[in-house]
Design a protein around this motif. Structure first.
Motif, PDB file in Angstrom:
ATOM      1  N   TYR A 251     -37.568  75.598 -36.927  1.00  0.00           N
ATOM      2  CA  TYR A 251     -36.485  74.631 -37.071  1.00  0.00           C
ATOM      3  C   TYR A 251     -35.146  75.283 -36.737  1.00  0.00           C
ATOM      4  O   TYR A 251     -34.319  74.691 -36.048  1.00  0.00           O
ATOM      5  N   MET A 252     -34.928  76.500 -37.215  1.00  0.00           N
ATOM      6  CA  MET A 252     -33.675  77.191 -36.937  1.00  0.00           C
ATOM      7  C   MET A 252     -33.544  77.493 -35.445  1.00  0.00           C
ATOM      8  O   MET A 252     -32.447  77.449 -34.911  1.00  0.00           O
ATOM      9  N   SER A 253     -34.641  77.802 -34.791  1.00  0.00           N
ATOM     10  CA  SER A 253     -34.616  78.056 -33.359  1.00  0.00           C
ATOM     11  C   SER A 253     -34.218  76.797 -32.602  1.00  0.00           C
ATOM     12  O   SER A 253     -33.407  76.849 -31.674  1.00  0.00           O
ATOM     13  N   GLU A 254     -34.765  75.653 -33.004  1.00  0.00           N
ATOM     14  CA  GLU A 254     -34.410  74.390 -32.353  1.00  0.00           C
ATOM     15  C   GLU A 254     -32.961  74.019 -32.636  1.00  0.00           C
ATOM     16  O   GLU A 254     -32.252  73.541 -31.745  1.00  0.00           O
ATOM     17  N   LEU A 255     -32.504  74.265 -33.865  1.00  0.00           N
ATOM     18  CA  LEU A 255     -31.113  73.996 -34.207  1.00  0.00           C
ATOM     19  C   LEU A 255     -30.177  74.889 -33.396  1.00  0.00           C
ATOM     20  O   LEU A 255     -29.160  74.435 -32.876  1.00  0.00           O
ATOM     21  N   ARG A 256     -30.539  76.160 -33.269  1.00  0.00           N
ATOM     22  CA  ARG A 256     -29.737  77.092 -32.471  1.00  0.00           C
ATOM     23  C   ARG A 256     -29.679  76.639 -31.016  1.00  0.00           C
ATOM     24  O   ARG A 256     -28.620  76.664 -30.386  1.00  0.00           O
ATOM     25  N   THR A 257     -30.808  76.187 -30.495  1.00  0.00           N
ATOM     26  CA  THR A 257     -30.850  75.705 -29.117  1.00  0.00           C
ATOM     27  C   THR A 257     -29.948  74.484 -28.947  1.00  0.00           C
ATOM     28  O   THR A 257     -29.216  74.378 -27.960  1.00  0.00           O
ATOM     29  N   LEU A 258     -29.973  73.571 -29.915  1.00  0.00           N
ATOM     30  CA  LEU A 258     -29.110  72.383 -29.842  1.00  0.00           C
ATOM     31  C   LEU A 258     -27.637  72.761 -29.868  1.00  0.00           C
ATOM     32  O   LEU A 258     -26.844  72.254 -29.066  1.00  0.00           O
ATOM     33  N   VAL A 259     -27.268  73.638 -30.775  1.00  0.00           N
ATOM     34  CA  VAL A 259     -25.861  74.031 -30.891  1.00  0.00           C
ATOM     35  C   VAL A 259     -25.398  74.735 -29.618  1.00  0.00           C
ATOM     36  O   VAL A 259     -24.323  74.437 -29.083  1.00  0.00           O
ATOM     37  N   VAL A 260     -26.204  75.652 -29.113  1.00  0.00           N
ATOM     38  CA  VAL A 260     -25.844  76.377 -27.890  1.00  0.00           C
ATOM     39  C   VAL A 260     -25.753  75.413 -26.709  1.00  0.00           C
ATOM     40  O   VAL A 260     -24.846  75.513 -25.878  1.00  0.00           O
ATOM     41  N   SER A 261     -26.658  74.445 -26.637  1.00  0.00           N
ATOM     42  CA  SER A 261     -26.632  73.469 -25.543  1.00  0.00           C
ATOM     43  C   SER A 261     -25.384  72.606 -25.591  1.00  0.00           C
ATOM     44  O   SER A 261     -24.749  72.347 -24.562  1.00  0.00           O
ATOM     45  N   ILE A 262     -25.011  72.173 -26.771  1.00  0.00           N
ATOM     46  CA  ILE A 262     -23.809  71.344 -26.910  1.00  0.00           C
ATOM     47  C   ILE A 262     -22.571  72.146 -26.544  1.00  0.00           C
ATOM     48  O   ILE A 262     -21.700  71.661 -25.809  1.00  0.00           O
TER      49      ILE A 262
ATOM     50  N   LYS B 179     -33.715  80.348 -24.215  1.00  0.00           N
ATOM     51  CA  LYS B 179     -35.127  80.649 -24.494  1.00  0.00           C
ATOM     52  C   LYS B 179     -35.556  81.941 -23.793  1.00  0.00           C
ATOM     53  O   LYS B 179     -36.277  82.762 -24.365  1.00  0.00           O
ATOM     54  N   LYS B 180     -35.103  82.143 -22.544  1.00  0.00           N
ATOM     55  CA  LYS B 180     -35.427  83.381 -21.822  1.00  0.00           C
ATOM     56  C   LYS B 180     -34.823  84.586 -22.521  1.00  0.00           C
ATOM     57  O   LYS B 180     -35.491  85.618 -22.669  1.00  0.00           O
ATOM     58  N   THR B 181     -33.586  84.469 -22.951  1.00  0.00           N
ATOM     59  CA  THR B 181     -32.933  85.574 -23.652  1.00  0.00           C
ATOM     60  C   THR B 181     -33.666  85.905 -24.940  1.00  0.00           C
ATOM     61  O   THR B 181     -33.877  87.082 -25.261  1.00  0.00           O
TER      62      THR B 181
END
Length: 179
Positions: A5-16, A142-144
């Motif tokens: 969940y934290m990984s998905e949240l991090r991905t959302l924040v970074v994407s925004i 995700k690659k990083t």
């Protein structure tokens, strides 16, 4: 589960955060379109009032003319009404009916073209740019993350700390759940 969940949240924040530049550019383009149309409508209403003998400051008796002055009397109010029409804050017919009644029935078609252009073309373009930027950033993130995870895994497997992993070291870690 919490880590996922934290990984998905991090991905959302970074994407925004990475999409802010595209979002600002799209909002600027939308504002420019609304400003140009707002200036046109304000000028059109002013010329209509002058043709009717109302003048710029005097009040016309017609309820439609009062509505036109309220909606399109200044560039600021015109742009605000155009923004409301695109975002659903104001009904299209409330804006186009006075134009069609006082100026020309063709104003309805012009107003519909504005709505179609901004709603379908411009908003979909904004959505596409935003989604593309977010997906690109999510892929890079995700690659990083994967590279960092592999580096930590290889460092843990290098028992002799010589910068190389031998077959013996690989066999020693085969039961490791991280592998």
């Amino acid at each position: 589960r919490l880590l996922r969940y934290m990984s998905e949240l991090r991905t959302l924040v970074v994407s925004i955060l990475s999409s802010i530049k595209a979002l600002v550019s799209a909002v600027a383009l939308l504002a420019l379109v609304m400003y140009v149309i707002g200036v046109y409508l304000t000028q059109l209403i002013l010329f209509h009032r002058l043709d009717m003998g109302c003048g710029r400051t005097s009040v016309c008796d017609s309820e439609t003319d009062l509505e036109l002055s309220r909606m399109y009397g200044s560039v600021g109010s015109s742009v605000m009404r155009l923004f409301q029409a695109v975002t659903g804050g104001l009904d299209w017919s409330d804006m186009s009916d006075p134009l069609m009644a006082s100026i020309s029935p063709w104003m309805g078609l012009l107003f519909c073209l504005y709505i179609v252009f901004t709603s379908l073309a411009l908003m979909n373009l904004v959505t596409g740019v935003f989604v593309e930027s977010a997906l690109k950033q999510a892929t890079e993130d995700k690659k990083t993350y994967m590279i960092r995870h592999l580096k930590n895994l290889f460092e843990a497997m290098d028992i002799h700390c010589n910068g190389q992993i031998s077959w013996v070291e690989v066999e020693a870690h085969l039961n490791n759940p991280k592998l």
